[in-house]
Every structure is written in C-alpha cells, then in structure tokens.
Design an enzyme around this catalytic site. Structure first.
Site, short mmCIF file in Angstrom:
data_model
loop_
_atom_site.label_atom_id
_atom_site.label_comp_id
_atom_site.label_asym_id
_atom_site.label_seq_id
_atom_site.Cartn_x
_atom_site.Cartn_y
_atom_site.Cartn_z
N TYR A 88 39.69 27.09 54.26
CA TYR A 88 39.54 27.29 52.81
C TYR A 88 40.87 27.08 52.07
CZ TYR A 88 38.69 29.98 48.48
OH TYR A 88 38.60 30.40 47.18
N ASN A 126 41.20 23.05 64.87
CA ASN A 126 40.23 23.01 65.97
C ASN A 126 38.79 23.08 65.48
OD1 ASN A 126 39.82 25.73 65.34
ND2 ASN A 126 40.81 26.51 67.19
N LEU A 127 38.63 23.17 64.13
CA LEU A 127 37.31 23.16 63.48
C LEU A 127 36.43 24.33 63.91
CD1 LEU A 127 36.60 19.32 63.48
CD2 LEU A 127 37.63 20.71 61.66
N ASP A 139 43.65 21.99 69.32
CA ASP A 139 44.15 23.36 69.29
C ASP A 139 45.66 23.39 69.48
OD1 ASP A 139 44.69 26.21 70.37
OD2 ASP A 139 42.57 26.27 69.80
N ASN A 193 42.88 33.38 63.21
CA ASN A 193 41.68 34.17 62.95
C ASN A 193 42.05 35.26 61.95
OD1 ASN A 193 41.16 33.55 66.27
ND2 ASN A 193 39.54 33.07 64.83
N THR A 196 50.02 37.68 55.21
CA THR A 196 49.07 38.55 54.53
C THR A 196 49.76 39.83 54.09
OG1 THR A 196 47.07 39.89 54.83
CG2 THR A 196 48.36 39.46 56.79
N TYR A 225 44.64 42.47 62.91
CA TYR A 225 44.91 41.23 62.17
C TYR A 225 46.29 41.31 61.50
CZ TYR A 225 44.88 38.08 58.16
OH TYR A 225 45.24 37.16 57.21
N PHE A 234 46.71 38.68 49.37
CA PHE A 234 45.42 39.28 49.74
C PHE A 234 44.29 38.27 49.56
CE2 PHE A 234 47.53 43.48 49.11
CZ PHE A 234 47.24 43.99 50.35
#
Length: 328
Positions: free
Chosen positions: A11, A32-33, A50, A75, A116, A140, A168
């Site tokens: 995204y 890596n889709l 990857d 992830n 993040t 995470y 965020f």
C-alpha cells in the site's frame, strides 16, 4: 542510479514508487507479493522474490546500479504479531539483517526505513516526540525497534546512513485513482468503514466510547498515503545530500477520533454507516498522535492533504471503483 523499494507493491510502497516515478527516478522493486499487488505498480522494474534469498538479492544488486533503498518489506498486523512472534522476527528482523548485509557487500550506503510509532508503546506525551522512551507493547513494534537498532550499529560499523520514519495510520488513495488500499485481511479503520458503505459489512464496531477524549472514542493520526510517500522521497534526498542518520515522526499534529472518522465518512459517502459500540480492546491507548515538527523543520515535509474529508474522499473514490480490491 536507481532507488530500490522493498515491499514496493504494498500500500504505502506502491504510492512511494508512484511518487519516485513522478520525479523521474529509476525505480527497482523487490516484493515477495505475500501482501503486495503487481497491479499496484505504475512502473519500475519488479523483482518478485524474498529479501532472505541471498542468490535472488545478488541478482537484484548485480543487475542494477542502486544508490539508495527505501525499506517497507515487513509483516505489520499487531494481533498476528502477538500470536506468531516467530513470523515477525524472521521476516522483519532477519529480513532486514539480510538486506543490510547485501547493502554492505555491494557498497550501498543509504536507506530510508518505514518504521512505526508503535515503537513508543504507551505514550509519555501527546503528541509523541522522537526523544520519548521506546517501550513497545506488541511484537510488531518490538521488531521495528530492533530493525532501527540494527541500522544504528551498521551505521557505526559500516557507514550505512539511515532515516527512520515513525508514523501510525496511512489512509486515502493516489490522486490518479489507479492505486489504493487492498489488504487481506483488512484491519484499518477507514477501509472497514467504507466496506460498510459498500454493503459488505452490516456495521462498524467502535471499541469503547468511555475514553478520556472529547467524544469518548480513541483518537489517532490519519495521514494521507501520498503525504507519507513524499516524506520517504524527501528522506532519500536528505541522505543523498550527505545528511547523518536520524529518526523522524510523521503526524498530522491533531488526530481524529473514531466518531469523527465515521461522521465524515457518512458525509463523504452519503451512507448511514451504522455504528455499534462494543467493549474496549485490550491495549488501546486513548490518544496516539505523533509530532512531526522535526520532519517539517529538517526534511521540509508538509502534508498537502491534511483534511480528513479529503483523505476519506480519495479512499472512497478508490473503493467505489475497486470494491473487491485489485484483482478480485
């Protein structure tokens, strides 16, 4: 010279690829889709593979003159990270180690990292400052903090300069309407609200309305994805100009409550969007807003789409034209 974007079919990655192409940059994408989409790429050279595959990455570096990297590949589901921490350490932390080793091997000395604000955990201040303590409350955020620390020591040992961008909630869609947000499963508030407007969900759940905020619901940053993309581009330019490593928060400076987001989505879509109040979720702080004063002063970053109505309208345009995502 090319910029390598890892996770570039995702995204935020795909919107950053679009921003780089608009500036005339040569762009190479590694994805890596697993979560990304070929259809999200408006150009550039895609290598489907990857980061942890050393031979694959050798091919990428040997076939392209790469001088900087923007690193998105990771992830990012908080809940999943708590039930499957091994997946997050292997993909996020070990994947970044593999990338940094290849950077050192091939003499690439500049990396912009998509981090993040979850690295902070429960905030000491609102808005959150870069100098605040980092004490993540989920796997995470812990892996992202570990990735930042790894970059720090690779800078010390090998002179690899980095900019880490902590933020965020990305929201909205590209002005051209060709790319937008398509996650499976979807966990982000705005697209879930828009699924209600599309008739794909019966209602939107509001987890708690008794927080110490103006209307009792949680307050969060919502930043237009194209504004986030521009920050990554500016960070590359900063490193190319010889800047030292640094960390920057990216935020809208005010934050929006869940009720505000729903109300504006009702206005934008013209749909009732039923909301159901449900019990609080464990670990949800009342307000999470990141100060972006340092980024504004040092990167020259200024959001162009800071109206929540504009952010939601761009997302609504995308979802109306792609109600089931890219290829469904």
């Amino acid at each position: 010279m090319a910029i390598l974007v890892t996770g570039g079919a995702g995204y935020i990655g795909s919107h950053t690829v679009a921003a780089l192409l608009e500036k005339g940059e040569e762009v190479v994408i590694v994805d890596n889709l697993q979560q990304g989409h070929r259809e999200a790429l408006l150009g550039g050279k895609l290598y489907a593979g990857d980061l942890r595959d050393a031979a694959f990455m050798d091919t990428v570096f040997k076939e392209n003159e790469i001088d900087a990297i923007i690193h998105f590949a990771a992830n990012s589901l908080v809940g999943e990270s708590m039930t499957n921490p091994a997946k997050y350490y292997h993909n996020n932390v070990y994947g970044t180690l593999c990338l940094l080793e290849k950077m050192n091997e091939y003499g690439v000395k500049k990396i912009v990292f998509s981090s993040t604000a979850a690295t902070y955990g429960e905030p000491e201040n609102v808005p959150i400052l870069e100098s605040d303590r980092t004490l993540p409350t989920n796997t995470y955020g812990e892996t992202k903090l570990a990735m930042e620390k790894m970059m720090k020591w690779f800078d010390t040992a090998h002179g690899i300069k980095y900019v880490s961008l902590r933020y965020f909630n990305a929201a909205g869609a590209h002005a051209g309407g060709k790319i937008g947000e398509d996650h499976s499963p979807e966990t982000h508030l705005i697209p879930i609200i828009l699924q209600v407007a599309l008739g794909q969900r019966a209602h939107i759940s509001v987890f708690g309305d008794d927080y110490a905020t103006e209307d009792g619901t949680c307050v969060r940053d919502y930043i237009h994805v194209s504004d986030l993309a521009s920050a990554h581009v500016l960070a590359v330019e900063k490193l190319r100009a010889g800047a030292d490593s640094n960390i920057y928060n990216l935020g809208n400076g005010t934050g929006f409550s869940v009720k505000q987001v729903i109300d504006i989505a009702r206005k934008v879509t013209g749909h009732a969007i039923p909301a159901v109040i449900e019990p609080r979720r464990a670990g949800d702080p009342a307000a999470l807003i990141a100060s972006s004063e340092r980024a504004r002063a040092e990167l020259g970053w200024k959001p162009s789409h800071d109206s929540l109505e504009e952010i939601i309208a761009s997302a609504w345009n995308w979802h109306q034209n792609h109600p089931y995502g890219y290829s469904k």
